[in-house]
Design an enzyme around this catalytic site. Structure first.
Site, short mmCIF file in Angstrom:
data_model
loop_
_atom_site.label_atom_id
_atom_site.label_comp_id
_atom_site.label_asym_id
_atom_site.label_seq_id
_atom_site.Cartn_x
_atom_site.Cartn_y
_atom_site.Cartn_z
N CYS A 173 0.84 -1.20 0.00
CA CYS A 173 0.00 0.00 0.00
C CYS A 173 0.87 1.25 0.00
O CYS A 173 0.89 2.01 -0.96
CB CYS A 173 -0.93 -0.02 1.22
SG CYS A 173 -2.18 -1.31 1.17
N GLU A 187 4.18 1.10 2.03
CA GLU A 187 5.25 0.70 2.93
C GLU A 187 6.64 0.98 2.34
O GLU A 187 6.96 0.52 1.25
CB GLU A 187 5.13 -0.78 3.26
CG GLU A 187 3.82 -1.14 3.95
CD GLU A 187 2.69 -1.40 2.95
OE1 GLU A 187 1.90 -0.47 2.70
OE2 GLU A 187 2.60 -2.52 2.45
#
Length: 810
Positions: A454, A456
């Site tokens: 997402c 990270e």
């Protein structure tokens, strides 16, 4: 004041306009795209049968676990059916055909009931035929009973851990998936697998017999070599298949293509690629190897694709052996390969925290070079064209925006955003570098890094960064309000933090929350260590270890701490809800005395049913995060800081450290179902806020105010933060509006913001799609750190996206 807006366009016309931009370069790519979009994912028993046969039919008692895992991979790659689709340019699939999804029984063995649910559920089903169910019932389930990693996880973790897990305080990523979430660096574009085998031999020679881990390191290196040979053999099998197909091909152009593809497969992965096409195929073989060895928690991808491929692209353009159109066709074919590989099926809590076919492979472009220079090149723009023209939910795609990148690049990215399918996400390259430097990475490794999954952050090709689970901060607040007792069950699962009626100041209450928070963080981190040890001992990943520096040099597995950097993330969820809930308590109870904390708790336990005036006060007449109001924004910062302090720098089970990031995927729906009513006015079981976004509908002063509120968070302390914004389609209608938004993003990034992503969609269209799903099957929206087909989302998630504030002015 920015009011809720409705789309001015007819919903069907809006959908048609979105679809009009799909533009494969030719009929071949159009057919492949149509096939991947329309085919329903189906469960294949192939891998489960092969891995079961391997463990059942071989005497493995004298072999080490790394060697066993390498031999298991070799058995699968030697025996899996090879798919070759008409017109295909890049070969290799996770299953025997595109969209056929394997399972991983050594990690999680699905029950027959699970298979029935997967086959029949309304959202994101996987077709499961009777033969597969019979194979599971007769062969797979009996063999793996008592041997799976999922069973080991629940047998090893404490009663405290399991009570918190059941209550929805946190989730566990590795109860159905293996460690992963890493990204490939530039190694494969410089070295073939034969070179890696030479590196393995050099590492073996350098080992000292005095090392107490000497035998384990020898076994790990032996396993890596077996894994490397397995992928070379797999590519050779494809080369043979391509030669055979070419011999029977009547079309001369396709015959030449097949012969060239065979030549490529003879070269890669054994040797470094020489061509643009060869580089794509090499990566894809590696990708298939990683996701065949285990089902690592999503996200494996090539990383900085424009940087890796540009030397091949530039050289071939100059030599005249590749045209821009041919490169675009190969890239479009590459995009289709990602879309052909749906994520392995998830059940139970894991399905609720990540309920999607998306496997979160996030391709990065732009940013800066390892020398700190502008990294945008001609291939960057071509890849943006590919993303816009394909409009697929996989691969996930992002742009890194640096202060050194030209405005033209950001504006082109926003033109793709304006097309309305939620891609690309926009990331701050300087924020990524700052985060990685704070974590101890070298400057060069930080500049070569980026984001995966997402949002990270990681050092690509050099870091084991593993997400361990989501953490429900509002649930901890609820437990604090009930002195450690879960009001859903009446059971004490937390520590005693004092009767709330005895708190005379907000500080006393907040310290009680901090005590409760640290208790559950302790429980989660101790569980993480045990689970990490299980995977290091029982399920090493020698193939993945080949790819990540410095696993070969250290002769240590990726799962055991072999990588140069090792990070375990805990993902905080519900920060916006926390900010508004804390603001409500401080403002209404302690600052204004509008009601007592006891009265508030009584209203929460009643779900506000008989407390309409109180609910109106906390919902409508209390400061809210996301509106550039320091009162609420300061409490957002405090909620974040205590979470950060409770996690950051604490040791994990592999010699690395724990860090935080702030993202939800779809778990904010599940976590919301686990919470009763909360002090911000939210009713019981409703969704929490997602990422670091404000509570849905609470931000009513426009996107500039949102950016200012979010900019007060110290993003550098995280490993990534997720911010969603929803814009009306006409807000980006025209070049001037694109420029305005680009300037707004530049300003947000100067404040240190990490990420922002946009849904450019009207609420009317979403409601129409909800009511008539068959007519809107191709409508794509941005969910969390990924895009998905709107009609595939659960009703709760659909409603949550509809309820997000719809910005209609800057």
């Amino acid at each position: 004041m920015n009011e809720q807006a409705t789309s001015c366009a007819n919903p069907k016309e809006e959908l048609q306009e979105r679809q009009s931009g799909i533009a494969p370069v030719n009929s071949r790519i159009a057919a492949l795209r149509d096939g991947t979009v329309t085919k329903q994912p189906e469960l294949t028993p192939e891998r489960a049968v092969l891995v079961t046969e391997f463990y059942r039919d071989n005497d493995l008692s004298e072999k080490s676990n790394p060697v066993i895992r390498a031999l298991a991979l070799k058995h699968i790659l030697d025996n899996k059916r090879l798919s070759l689709q008409p017109g295909e340019l890049i070969v290799g699939d996770r299953g025997p055909e595109p969209k056929l999804v394997p399972t991983y029984p050594e990690i999680c063995t699905h029950t027959v009931e699970d298979l029935d649910i997967l086959d029949s559920r309304d959202k994101n089903p996987y077709l499961v035929d009777e033969e597969t169910k019979n194979l599971y019932e007769r062969k797979i389930i009996p063999f793996w009973k008592g041997r799976t990693m999922r069973e080991r996880v629940f047998e090893t973790t404490s009663e405290e851990w399991q009570e918190a897990y059941d209550a929805g305080v946190f989730t566990e990523f590795m109860e159905q998936r293996s460690p992963g979430h890493t990204v490939l660096g530039d190694k494969i574009y410089r070295k073939g697998f034969l070179d890696l085998m030479d590196d393995i031999e050099e590492s073996r020679k350098s080992l000292s017999t005095d090392d107490q881990n000497y035998r384990a390191k020898v076994e790990e290196l032996k396993a890596m070599r077996i894994a490397a040979e397995a992928l070379i053999d797999y590519a050779d099998r494809y080369a043979d298949k391509l030669v055979g197909r070419a011999q029977n091909e009547d079309d001369e152009a396709r015959k030449r293509e097949l012969e060239r593809m065979a030549d490529i497969c003879r070269r890669v992965p054994a040797k470094p690629p020489r061509t643009f096409w060869g580089a794509l195929q090499y990566y894809w073989f590696v990708h298939v190897g990683v996701i065949t060895e285990t089902n690592p928690w999503d996200a494996f991808n090539p990383g900085r694709l424009d940087q890796h491929l540009y030397p091949f692209y530039k050289r071939e353009l100059e030599k005249g052996t590749l045209t821009e159109k041919e490169a675009k066709e190969l890239l479009q074919a590459f995009w289709i390969k990602f879309h052909d590989q749906p994520a392995p099926p998830k059940v139970g809590v894991t399905a609720q925290e990540s309920n999607t076919y998306s496997d979160f492979a996030k391709i990065n472009v732009g940013g800066v070079t390892e020398n700190g220079e502008d990294a945008v090149n001609d291939l960057t723009y071509l890849i943006l064209d590919v993303v816009e023209s394909m409009r697929l939910i996989q691969p996930n795609f992002m742009v890194q925006i640096s202060q050194k990148n030209p405005d033209r690049y950001l504006e082109r990215a926003l033109e793709v955003v304006e097309s309305g399918f939620g891609q690309p996400a926009i990331f701050n390259a300087e924020s990524i570098i700052t985060q990685l430097l704070r974590q101890g990475k070298s400057l060069e490794d930080a500049r070569r890094g980026g984001c995966s999954g997402c949002v990270e952050t990681g050092a690509f090709g050099r870091e084991s960064y593993i997400l361990t689970g989501y953490f429900n901060m509002p649930k901890v607040l609820e437990l604090t309000l009930h002195n450690g007792v879960d009001p859903n069950t009446g059971k004490r699962i937390g520590v005693s933090t004092g009767d709330p009626s005895g708190f005379s100041t907000f500080e006393e209450f907040f310290q009680a929350y901090k005590k409760q928070l640290n208790h559950f963080l302790d429980v989660k981190i101790e569980g993480n260590k045990k689970i990490q040890k299980l995977y290091a001992e029982h399920l090493p990943s020698p193939f993945l270890s080949l790819l990540i520096d410095d696993c070969i040099d250290n002769a240590t597995d990726y799962n055991a701490g072999g990588a140069r950097y090792d990070t375990s993330y805990i993902q905080g969820v519900g920060l916006g809800t926390m900010a508004d809930a804390l603001a409500s308590i401080k403002f209404n109870v302690f600052d204004r005395g509008n009601f007592s904390l006891t009265e508030l708790i009584e209203a929460l336990d009643d779900d506000f049913t008989n407390y309409e005036n109180l609910q109106s006060q906390v919902s409508e007449r209390t400061p809210k995060y996301g509106n550039d109001m320091d009162y609420a924004d300061d409490l957002m910062q405090r909620a974040f800081e205590v979470f950060f302090e409770g996690v950051d720098g604490r040791p994990n089970g592999r010699g690395g450290t724990h860090r935080v990031n702030m993202l939800p995927t779809t778990v904010h729906i599940y976590f919301g179902e686990k919470c009763g009513a909360l002090p911000d006015g939210r009713r019981a079981e409703r969704p929490l806020s997602e990422g670091i976004s404000p509570v849905q509908g609470a931000d009513n002063r426009g996107p500039t105010a949102v950016f200012k509120s979010v900019g007060k968070l110290d993003h550098a302390k995280t490993g990534g933060t997720l911010l969603n914004q929803k814009l009306t389609p006409d807000l980006l209608d025209g070049e001037k509006e694109i420029v305005k938004l680009s300037q707004l993003i530049r300003g947000f990034f100067r404040m240190g913001g990490h990420h922002v992503q946009f849904n450019v969609v009207g609420a009317d269209l979403l409601r129409e799609a909800q009511e008539n799903p068959e007519e809107y099957r191709n409508l794509i929206v941005r969910v969390a750190g990924y895009s998905d087909y709107f009609v595939n989302l659960t009703e709760g998630l659909q409603n949550e996206i509809i309820e997000r504030t719809e910005q209609q002015s800057f």
